[in-house]
Design an enzyme around this catalytic site. Structure first.
Site, PDB file in Angstrom:
ATOM      1  N   GLY A  70      74.722  10.661  66.518  1.00 29.91           N
ATOM      2  CA  GLY A  70      74.204  11.933  66.993  1.00 29.91           C
ATOM      3  C   GLY A  70      73.812  12.893  65.891  1.00 29.91           C
ATOM      4  O   GLY A  70      72.801  13.595  65.999  1.00 29.91           O
ATOM      5  N   THR A  71      74.596  12.948  64.835  1.00 29.94           N
ATOM      6  CA  THR A  71      74.284  13.872  63.743  1.00 29.94           C
ATOM      7  C   THR A  71      72.945  13.535  63.107  1.00 29.94           C
ATOM      8  O   THR A  71      72.104  14.414  62.889  1.00 29.94           O
ATOM      9  CB  THR A  71      75.399  13.851  62.683  1.00 29.94           C
ATOM     10  OG1 THR A  71      76.590  14.424  63.253  1.00 29.94           O
ATOM     11  CG2 THR A  71      75.006  14.651  61.458  1.00 29.94           C
ATOM     12  N   ASN A 150      79.557  20.683  74.199  1.00 32.99           N
ATOM     13  CA  ASN A 150      80.621  19.732  73.882  1.00 32.99           C
ATOM     14  C   ASN A 150      82.018  20.326  73.972  1.00 32.99           C
ATOM     15  O   ASN A 150      83.002  19.589  74.048  1.00 32.99           O
ATOM     16  CB  ASN A 150      80.416  19.156  72.475  1.00 32.99           C
ATOM     17  CG  ASN A 150      80.316  20.236  71.418  1.00 32.99           C
ATOM     18  OD1 ASN A 150      79.411  21.066  71.447  1.00 32.99           O
ATOM     19  ND2 ASN A 150      81.235  20.233  70.473  1.00 32.99           N
ATOM     20  N   HIS A 202      79.062   6.350  70.304  1.00 32.56           N
ATOM     21  CA  HIS A 202      80.514   6.298  70.499  1.00 32.56           C
ATOM     22  C   HIS A 202      81.010   7.280  71.551  1.00 32.56           C
ATOM     23  O   HIS A 202      82.203   7.302  71.867  1.00 32.56           O
ATOM     24  CB  HIS A 202      81.252   6.496  69.163  1.00 32.56           C
ATOM     25  CG  HIS A 202      81.272   7.903  68.642  1.00 32.56           C
ATOM     26  ND1 HIS A 202      82.391   8.682  68.688  1.00 32.56           N
ATOM     27  CD2 HIS A 202      80.323   8.638  68.040  1.00 32.56           C
ATOM     28  CE1 HIS A 202      82.134   9.855  68.136  1.00 32.56           C
ATOM     29  NE2 HIS A 202      80.874   9.850  67.739  1.00 32.56           N
ATOM     30  N   THR A 238      67.684  -1.209  56.624  1.00 34.37           N
ATOM     31  CA  THR A 238      67.961  -2.381  57.455  1.00 34.37           C
ATOM     32  C   THR A 238      68.709  -1.964  58.708  1.00 34.37           C
ATOM     33  O   THR A 238      69.751  -1.305  58.643  1.00 34.37           O
ATOM     34  CB  THR A 238      68.799  -3.404  56.674  1.00 34.37           C
ATOM     35  OG1 THR A 238      68.074  -3.803  55.514  1.00 34.37           O
ATOM     36  CG2 THR A 238      69.110  -4.621  57.530  1.00 34.37           C
ATOM     37  N   CYS A 326      84.826  17.650  66.172  1.00 33.42           N
ATOM     38  CA  CYS A 326      83.934  17.700  65.014  1.00 33.42           C
ATOM     39  C   CYS A 326      84.239  18.879  64.108  1.00 33.42           C
ATOM     40  O   CYS A 326      83.779  18.938  62.979  1.00 33.42           O
ATOM     41  CB  CYS A 326      82.477  17.775  65.479  1.00 33.42           C
ATOM     42  SG  CYS A 326      81.957  16.314  66.394  1.00 33.42           S
TER      43      CYS A 326
END
Length: 384
Positions: A70-71, A150, A202, A238, A326
């Site tokens: 998300g960040t 959140n 997650h 990658t 967070c």
């Protein structure tokens, strides 16, 4: 009994997602950029994951860019949009209750010369659409607004906001942080008319280090990670194939019974709020009913510090959060709680309970039983 009620911080990874990831780590471990058969197989996993996720959004697979979470998705949306459109203007609008990964990114833009407007919210955490419309001008190039907060779970009026933005500032891009709504509520970018949507794996029983950004076709945005040109140059590096595959499995599982799971969590949330507010000195922050997400409850407990209550419940096998995970290691007062009008004392006594579709009424009842015992006991020491 172990009761995990910190699902807004992170969720237990789906068994099917884990099995898929293990298979890709141990067997189909090719680099998707390689031209041989194992590389081609890895590329197929990415393509299938992109198709699965696009389907959940009613979007096109080419509109999905995989990220590390998300960040990064929020950073790419905000920095990428601002950089690509800086010739059109330098005004960015956000809200006073955004996640740090949005707020700190916007602050960086401000330090770089952009003009920032942070919209205030009411006591329930909802922005004023009139204030948004007033803030819009010919220099506005981006509006970034979360769908679900959140910390308190309030749902913002994204669709109504988009209508006003399109009418007054049609040149502006619209970004939605959907990290707490995706997998819990319907997220349909085309219906809400937004250009960019951020999601984290997650939070929906996928692996940590996974996520994606929806970028509406023809949206003007630049990459912020450079290198080998993977994902059509929008996010070089990658690809983390196991995480991407695990994310897609988790996303598919969430959307198999999305409405049923949401209804069930709403019933648990309503029941929990009814019972917990029956305890003296306990109040709930944010919106109630369907004006809030089904899985988040913010509670202020008079005369009991949040960390004291958190660890007291931990001793009984119950895991919650002192606000947002967070930022829970920082001593500053939550910006969200300040924005809805809580004073320092109230903010310091606020905790967050967050459910998932596997949360049971038995677990909620046990938690309520422990709260009824713990809160009066802890107050005895506080009020001496």
């Amino acid at each position: 009994m172990k009761v995990y009620l910190d699902n807004s911080a992170t969720t237990r990874c789906s068994r099917r997602a884990v099995d898929q990831m293990v298979r890709l780590l141990e067997e189909d471990y090719g680099n998707p950029s390689s031209l041989h058969r194992m590389g081609e197989q890895a590329e197929i996993y990415i393509k299938e994951a992109r198709q699965t996720i696009a389907k959940t959004l009613k979007a096109e697979e080419k509109e999905i860019v995989f990220t590390s979470g998300g960040t990064e998705s929020n950073n790419l949306a905000i920095l990428g949009a601002a950089e690509a459109n800086k010739r059109a203007g330098n005004h960015v609008i956000t809200t006073a209750i955004e996640h740090p990964s949005v707020w700190q990114t916007v602050k960086y833009l401000e330090e770089s010369g952009y003009r920032i407007t942070a919209l205030p919210v009411d006591a329930k955490g909802v922005i004023s659409l009139d204030a948004l419309e007033e803030a819009l001008d010919e220099e506005t190039i981006l509006v970034s607004m979360m769908q679900v907060n959140n910390e308190i779970g309030t749902i913002e009026p994204i669709e109504q906001a988009a209508k006003r933005i399109r009418k007054k500032a049609p040149q502006a891009l619209i970004h939605t942080d959907a990290i707490q709504s995706y997998g819990k509520l319907a997220v349909c970018p085309k219906k809400t008319d937004v250009d960019l949507v951020s999601v984290s794996g997650h939070k929906i029983h996928g692996p940590k280090g996974s996520g994606f950004l929806y970028i509406r076709e023809k949206t003007k945005i630049r990459p912020i990670v450079f290198g080998g040109g993977q994902q059509k140059g929008m996010r070089s590096g990658t690809e983390n194939v196991p995480a991407i595959a695990g994310l897609s499995v988790a996303a598919a599982e969430c959307y198999e019974q999305l409405e049923e799971n949401a209804d069930r969590m709403y019933r648990l949330r309503d029941y929990f709020i009814q019972e917990v507010t029956g305890i003296s000195g306990v109040s709930v922050n944010g919106a109630l009913g369907r004006a809030a997400a089904p899985h988040i409850v913010s509670v202020s407990v008079e005369d009991v510090k949040s960390e004291v209550l958190l660890h007291s419940l931990e001793e009984k096998g119950i895991y919650i959060s002192a606000g947002s995970a967070c930022s829970s290691h920082k001593r500053s007062v939550s910006r969200t709680l300040q924005a809805i009008g809580l004073n320092r004392s109230q903010a310091d006594t606020t905790v967050r309970f967050s459910f998932c579709e596997a949360t049971t009424k038995e677990e909620i009842d046990y938690t309520l039983e422990c709260l009824n015992e713990t809160i009066p006991f802890r107050r005895k020491f506080t009020r001496r």
